[in-house]
Enzyme design. Sequence first.
Site, PDB file in Angstrom:
ATOM      1  N   TRP A  30      38.338  37.224  33.536  1.00 53.23           N
ATOM      2  CA  TRP A  30      36.893  37.473  33.507  1.00 53.23           C
ATOM      3  C   TRP A  30      36.584  38.819  34.161  1.00 53.23           C
ATOM      4  CZ3 TRP A  30      33.110  38.535  37.074  1.00 53.23           C
ATOM      5  CH2 TRP A  30      31.785  38.431  36.636  1.00 53.23           C
ATOM      6  N   HIS A  31      37.368  39.148  35.200  1.00 53.55           N
ATOM      7  CA  HIS A  31      37.101  40.389  35.928  1.00 53.55           C
ATOM      8  C   HIS A  31      37.547  41.635  35.172  1.00 53.55           C
ATOM      9  CE1 HIS A  31      36.464  37.610  39.252  1.00 53.55           C
ATOM     10  NE2 HIS A  31      35.777  38.573  39.806  1.00 53.55           N
ATOM     11  N   GLY A  32      38.430  41.469  34.215  1.00 56.34           N
ATOM     12  CA  GLY A  32      38.852  42.647  33.472  1.00 56.34           C
ATOM     13  C   GLY A  32      39.977  42.328  32.508  1.00 56.34           C
ATOM     14  N   PHE A  59      32.440  44.583  34.490  1.00 56.57           N
ATOM     15  CA  PHE A  59      32.752  43.186  34.183  1.00 56.57           C
ATOM     16  C   PHE A  59      31.840  42.603  33.136  1.00 56.57           C
ATOM     17  CE2 PHE A  59      34.082  43.457  38.740  1.00 56.57           C
ATOM     18  CZ  PHE A  59      35.335  43.872  38.382  1.00 56.57           C
TER      19      PHE A  59
END
Lengths: 461, 364
Positions: free
Chosen positions: A316-318, A461
Amino acid sequence: MLFSSITFLYVFLPCVLLLYFLAPKRLKNTVLLLVSLVFYAWGEPKYVVLMIASVFQGYVFARLMEKTERRAVKKLFLILSLAVSLGLLGYFKYAGFFLESFASLTGLSVPVLKIALPIGISFYTFQILSYVVDVYRGDVPAQKNILSLGAYISMFPQLIAGPIVRYSDIAESLEERSHSLALASDGIRRFVLGLAKKILIANTLGELVAAMTTARDVSVLYFWLYAIAFSLQIYFDFSGYSDMAIGLGKLFGFRFMENFNYPFISASISEFWRRWHISLGSWFRDYVYIPLGGNRVGKGRLLFNLLVVWMLTGLWHGAAWNFVVWGLFFAVFLIAEKYFLGKFLEKHRVVGHVYVLITVVISFVIFNATSMMEAGFFLAAMFGAKGYPLVSGEFLYQLGQYGVVLILACVGATPWVKTLAQRIPKKLANVLEPIVLVLLLLICTAYLVDGSFNPFLYFRF
Amino acid sequence: MTDKAKQIVLTAVMAALVLALSVLCLFSPLTEYSLSERRSLAGRPEFTADRVFSGQFASDFERFTQDQFPLREEFRALKSATSLYLFRQKTVNDLYLAEGHISKVVPWIEERMIEHATERFRFLQETYFPEKTPLLAVVPDKNFYLAEKNGFLTFDHAELMETLREALPAFSVTDLSELLTLEDYYTTDTHWRQERITHVADFLAGQFGRTLPQEYREVPMHVPFYGVYHGQLALPVKPDVISYLENPTISGLSVTSYDSGAPESVDLYNAQKGEGKDGYELFLGGSHAVLTIENPAAEGELVVFCDSFGQSMAPLLAQGYGKTTLVDIRYIQSAMVGAFVNFEHADVLFLYSTMMLNQASVLK
């Protein structure tokens, strides 16, 4: 548009507040929706259409789900909505990464996808997902007014960096909310404190982190300084943005959930994740972990559930392997705490604090690396495996340059300042508070007028 | 103060402050130029559909509000003061204050820049005067006298000199650091003071067997000189006094610029520019691509390749030659120099500051 910009503070926000409070009650959500679209389109004129389309499909499928009594049809609409939302997120955020990974694994020649990431897509997609799932579960009724739903999804205070507000948390406020001087002044206080965290602490530490990329006289302690500075930078950057979002929400009569609760004072990684990015953690708990079976499964399945949730949290963060590793890195400690480490840490709180700080600092080295190779290099250097000296002149210089800000950041990451402020006699505190806040706003403005270094980490994000 | 009173005061003061600054930002007359930063400020951006959809309008508008913000200079000073005195940072915008001087941290030698500079110098020597041994005189940045003892990062000056000597075997490379002291530089600017460098001029002229007059009259300008660092630091630091040197020989010098392609007479000391945006332009009216100084009282030719440090040195050196030609390869391609300058009987001097060598990509 960044909250921490002159344009937002002195052009957009005053205009929006005037429009909002002049508008009759029944038009307030429409005003919020329109100004939020302008806010989003300011930086992403093209992708505003994508966000509108996402909102529209969420609205339509939720309404269809509510209209049908048949479980299977309801499920079909849910799956369709999830497919559209996740399909868009997958295409814009992950397609390039998956293709690249596939190519490097198989050695096949795959066309390179260069797709710009729409700002805030991870945040608003998760809000839409939670909304349609809640409607499917019957936890909330579908919103009949698309403008109100649009206002919820696109509401500019939380649009591009959260907190990930659940529809169920603000559904009532969307229909009926009150505005008061107490709420407004509390919102102003929260916003200015968030702004100061972002501009005075996070941006200044960001300069120290950036200096590492051009450093020539490195040492073991310099690598540690970099890791600690980045950990504090990302905390003050993101929690500052959340404070600003919560403060703005209050100005418009909304109460958003808290997103951070002094995560660095945690004595275990489980506690850390109950205090860090709370809205994301609770989202994954409610919409992924529990539907997978949560804790009420066998050991093997529990292990699988935890690994899936934390791999997804990382992703989700990258869209890069270091984020996957970052998520799984936490999974390892969470599993260890669940099975054997947790009880030890409960008995030895001091050891727990040290363990959390070291683990988190190391995790953010992985998080901020441009590749796993770079992460490995930095970690090896931190533990003396690269042959650098313990101390270097540049390390001492940077410590002198940023020492006070680092100390302020360390102290500010604990509840000490709040506790201290609460000890000031009420009458004196009431006099001091407006003075301090006005001074902070003026100093932040000064930094914005003169500054060019104003990155915002969670934009990616 | 009660809670209610606090809420009223806080909300009212914040609203009034933001609204006032907002109105002033959007509707005040535009300021076109920042004297302190020596740059043009962004104006109101053009509003067109193309610019809006490309995102250009948004970024231009951000620059406009930042540049045209009311009380801009005061806010910049507030930022500098907060960084230096509240957060106890050593530098602001890489600038620091030490021993009454403002200076800029230059922590490293940029090897690629030095390579580029020396490559350009070799090209000039090999192309135009292969049989000569030109003199390269290196002016140390004032960091040399300030940085290390005040705890700031600085590059190894000796290492830079060694690199230059190795890269330029056909040159005679001279380090001027031992001839100068911190007091020879302006406190708010990068440059040296003309009235304090006559001994350096004597030394350089002596390298070519020339002697210069020893009598000068110092003429101070009557307006304060705010050097380039002054505005960048944005703190109320005492300005300098800029002066120039006169004597009968200097009074007899005539200066011609070739910037426009045709010869054009310019002032040796331009008092009007000395009182303008950049007081250092007092000397020769600023930088020129090619400029000659004629001296009827002497014979021989000197060609000086230089940066802005040469502007204040040139009037002194020109006393020893019939014709002194200044060439600034920031403004003219090295390959074009031959069209304007005859090197046949000339002494050749390269006069460059370490600061310029360290950012030599501008040398053409």
